[in-house]
Design a protein around this motif. Structure first.
Motif, short mmCIF file in Angstrom:
data_model
loop_
_atom_site.label_atom_id
_atom_site.label_comp_id
_atom_site.label_asym_id
_atom_site.label_seq_id
_atom_site.Cartn_x
_atom_site.Cartn_y
_atom_site.Cartn_z
N UNK A 62 0.68 -0.87 -0.13
CA UNK A 62 0.21 0.00 0.39
C UNK A 62 1.07 1.14 0.38
N UNK A 63 1.64 1.39 0.47
CA UNK A 63 2.33 2.06 1.28
C UNK A 63 3.56 2.66 -0.55
N UNK A 64 4.32 1.27 -0.91
CA UNK A 64 5.20 1.05 -2.09
C UNK A 64 4.39 1.78 -2.98
N UNK A 65 2.91 1.53 -3.31
CA UNK A 65 2.36 1.99 -4.35
C UNK A 65 2.18 3.00 -4.64
N UNK A 66 1.57 3.72 -4.09
CA UNK A 66 1.42 5.49 -2.87
C UNK A 66 2.84 5.87 -3.66
N UNK A 67 3.30 5.90 -3.39
CA UNK A 67 4.61 6.99 -3.86
C UNK A 67 5.51 6.35 -4.72
N UNK A 68 4.86 4.94 -5.58
CA UNK A 68 5.28 4.51 -7.38
C UNK A 68 3.87 5.75 -7.76
N UNK A 69 3.15 5.68 -7.87
CA UNK A 69 2.15 6.53 -8.42
C UNK A 69 3.12 8.17 -8.91
N UNK A 70 3.85 8.75 -7.70
CA UNK A 70 4.38 10.27 -7.78
C UNK A 70 5.97 10.01 -8.52
N UNK A 71 6.67 8.95 -9.04
CA UNK A 71 8.14 8.17 -8.90
C UNK A 71 8.01 8.70 -10.17
N UNK A 72 8.81 9.42 -11.11
CA UNK A 72 9.82 9.51 -12.06
C UNK A 72 10.59 8.99 -12.77
N UNK A 73 11.44 8.31 -11.30
CA UNK A 73 12.67 7.59 -11.33
C UNK A 73 12.76 7.21 -10.19
#
Length: 196
Positions: A62-73
């Motif tokens: 859940x935490x990882x998925x949320x952070x991946x939404x914003x990451x370009x790299x």
């Protein structure tokens, strides 16, 4: 550009964070780390408006998925490092060294994921042989196997893997257990180094 570093409070992650904070193309740096070693190397970056520390575990989808939404790299650096630690807890090694990287490779909308693999993936090499990037990966340890399995997912999904030899040097989360760092420390404190 927004950057996610898993394990970003560690040996490589803190040095990478320092460089990224200085990069004018970077808008935000998200660091996800569970502070396994009670390290405090990330503290100097907390005053930067570019920096956001998230205390958490890479196995928390859940935490990882949320952070991946914003990451370009993405730099997936979180790992159980070295063969003794991996042999002690092979399940955690699989989940952290491989499964979280697989999840990132398959679920990230980031333009690029840059993954640091270990030279432990080469296994044992015949004396007189030289390892190159074309040398086959034949890991013999849990550490090497989990990291090489993760690399397959990275490459299969069009991302980048770097095969690092033993890293060394200073860091906000300094490690005395690395070969060159250990030799340097012994040379300075003892005045000599024993080679065998």
């Amino acid at each position: 550009m927004n950057v996610l570093i898993t394990g970003g409070a560690g040996y490589i992650g803190t040095v990478l964070t320092e460089r990224l904070i200085q990069d004018s193309q970077v808008d935000k740096i998200y660091v996800l780390d569970n502070l396994t070693y009670k390290q405090d190397g990330a503290l100097p970056f907390c005053s930067s408006p570019k920096y956001e520390f998230i205390y958490g575990d890479v196995r928390d989808r859940k935490v990882l998925s949320k952070l991946l939404e914003s990451a370009d790299l993405v730099f997936p650096l979180a790992a159980i490092v070295g063969f003794p630690a991996c042999d002690k807890d092979p399940r955690a090694a699989q989940e952290i060294n491989c499964d979280h990287v697989k999840y990132i490779a398959e679920n990230s909308s980031a333009k690029r994921v840059i993954y640091p693999n270990t030279n432990s993936g080469y296994g044992s090499v015949d004396s007189g042989s030289i390892c190159t990037e074309e040398s086959p990966l034949e890991p013999i340890s849990v550490n090497g196997k989990t990291k090489c399995e993760a690399e397959k997912y990275i490459l299969h999904n069009g991302h980048t893997s770097l095969r690092l030899a033993t890293v060394f040097g200073s860091s906000y989360r300094f490690r005395k257990d690395l070969l060159v760092n250990d030799f340097t420390l012994k040379a300075v404190t003892d005045g000599y180094v024993i080679l065998f």
